[in-house]
Design an enzyme around this catalytic site. Structure first.
Site, PDB file in Angstrom:
ATOM      1  N   SER A 139       7.188 -22.535 -21.694  1.00  0.00           N
ATOM      2  CA  SER A 139       6.571 -23.153 -22.864  1.00  0.00           C
ATOM      3  C   SER A 139       5.061 -23.160 -22.662  1.00  0.00           C
ATOM      4  O   SER A 139       4.572 -23.171 -21.521  1.00  0.00           O
ATOM      5  CB  SER A 139       7.063 -24.593 -23.029  1.00  0.00           C
ATOM      6  OG  SER A 139       6.281 -25.313 -23.963  1.00  0.00           O
ATOM      7  N   TYR A 152       8.231 -32.742 -18.851  1.00  0.00           N
ATOM      8  CA  TYR A 152       8.451 -31.460 -19.530  1.00  0.00           C
ATOM      9  C   TYR A 152       7.361 -30.463 -19.154  1.00  0.00           C
ATOM     10  O   TYR A 152       7.649 -29.316 -18.792  1.00  0.00           O
ATOM     11  CB  TYR A 152       8.475 -31.672 -21.044  1.00  0.00           C
ATOM     12  CG  TYR A 152       8.692 -30.406 -21.835  1.00  0.00           C
ATOM     13  CD1 TYR A 152       9.978 -29.905 -22.015  1.00  0.00           C
ATOM     14  CD2 TYR A 152       7.629 -29.727 -22.417  1.00  0.00           C
ATOM     15  CE1 TYR A 152      10.194 -28.753 -22.748  1.00  0.00           C
ATOM     16  CE2 TYR A 152       7.829 -28.574 -23.145  1.00  0.00           C
ATOM     17  CZ  TYR A 152       9.110 -28.081 -23.311  1.00  0.00           C
ATOM     18  OH  TYR A 152       9.311 -26.927 -24.040  1.00  0.00           O
TER      19      TYR A 152
END
Length: 256
Positions: A139, A152
């Protein structure tokens, strides 16, 4: 075309993973649909090619589950040539002092160690393949600040580091390893993230969504089909010499 490809796709029950599985099947690949949820059976129905699909319930936090699923894939199709590690969780939404240790461990276990489990189980089959490939989903959250998303962001940077290492560990056997780094991808998952961020800040979700869009060069969310198209390319013959890369599909949300 991927008619010589057998792919094992984690997180194939919905979202990006579902679109990747469908895209591989459309290119002629055999596809194992791996996830904990029953959505893998719906994905199989959408593909509608039972001779080239295998829905196999898999928990990436359980080594035995992963190993058994990959072995079932090889028994069914006779080989494994591509591993797509898409399974992941968003993790908690809070500043670092508000995050519990077990929340850190869960996020890292699914998003990073889960990939390592799958790679370990798939390694002998990928090394034997004439054209082996590993595609990991990272990501842009691993490349730019993601406030209130510490676990995350850390996990997705970890995916990038792991991918670069895998490229060298597998390179002598001609196996490529790359990471795709999406920006905000349209769908239910990102809407839930917007809601949690909004709740944490005491604003409306649309405020968060507008802020995210305004941070992009092209002020649009990414469609999951765009991620799937890149995964197909990386696993195909045109991606033969692309390895060790972390490639953004982010509407300009990250620049390196």
């Amino acid at each position: 075309m991927l008619s010589d490809c057998t792919a094992f796709v984690t997180g194939a029950s919905r979202g990006i993973g579902r679109e990747i599985a469908i895209a591989f099947a459309e290119e002629g690949a055999n596809v194992a649909l791996a996830a904990r949820g029953e959505g893998i059976y719906e994905t199989a129905d959408l593909i509608d090619a039972p001779e080239r699909t295998l829905a196999v319930e898999t928990d990436v936090t359980d080594s035995d589950s992963v190993t058994d699923a990959i072995e079932e894939t090889v028994e069914t199709f006779g080989e494994l040539t591509c591993l797509v590690n898409n399974a992941g969780i968003a993790g908690p939404t809070a500043p670092v002092e508000g995050i519990e240790e077990d929340e850190w461990l869960e996020t890292l276990d699914v998003n990073v160690v889960g990939i390592a489990r799958a790679v370990k189980a798939a390694a002998p089959h990928l090394r034997e393949a004439e054209r082996g490939s590993i595609v990991n989903l990272s990501s842009i959250g691993g490349k730019r600040p993601y406030p209130n998303r510490g676990p995350y962001a850390a996990s997705k940077m970890g995916v990038i580091g792991l991918t670069r290492t895998l490229a060298y560990e597998f390179g002598d056997d001609g196996v490529t390893a790359n990471a795709i780094c999406p920006g905000p991808v349209a769908g239910e998952r990102i809407e839930r993230v917007f809601e949690r961020q909004a709740e944490e800040r005491g604003v409306e979700p649309e405020v968060v969504k507008d802020e995210v869009r305004s941070s992009l060069a092209i002020r649009e969310l990414i469609e999951p089909e765009e991620i799937a198209a890149l995964a197909v390319h990386l696993a195909g013959p045109e991606g033969r010499h692309t390895t060790g890369q972390d490639i953004n599909v982010s509407s300009g949300g990250a620049w390196y």
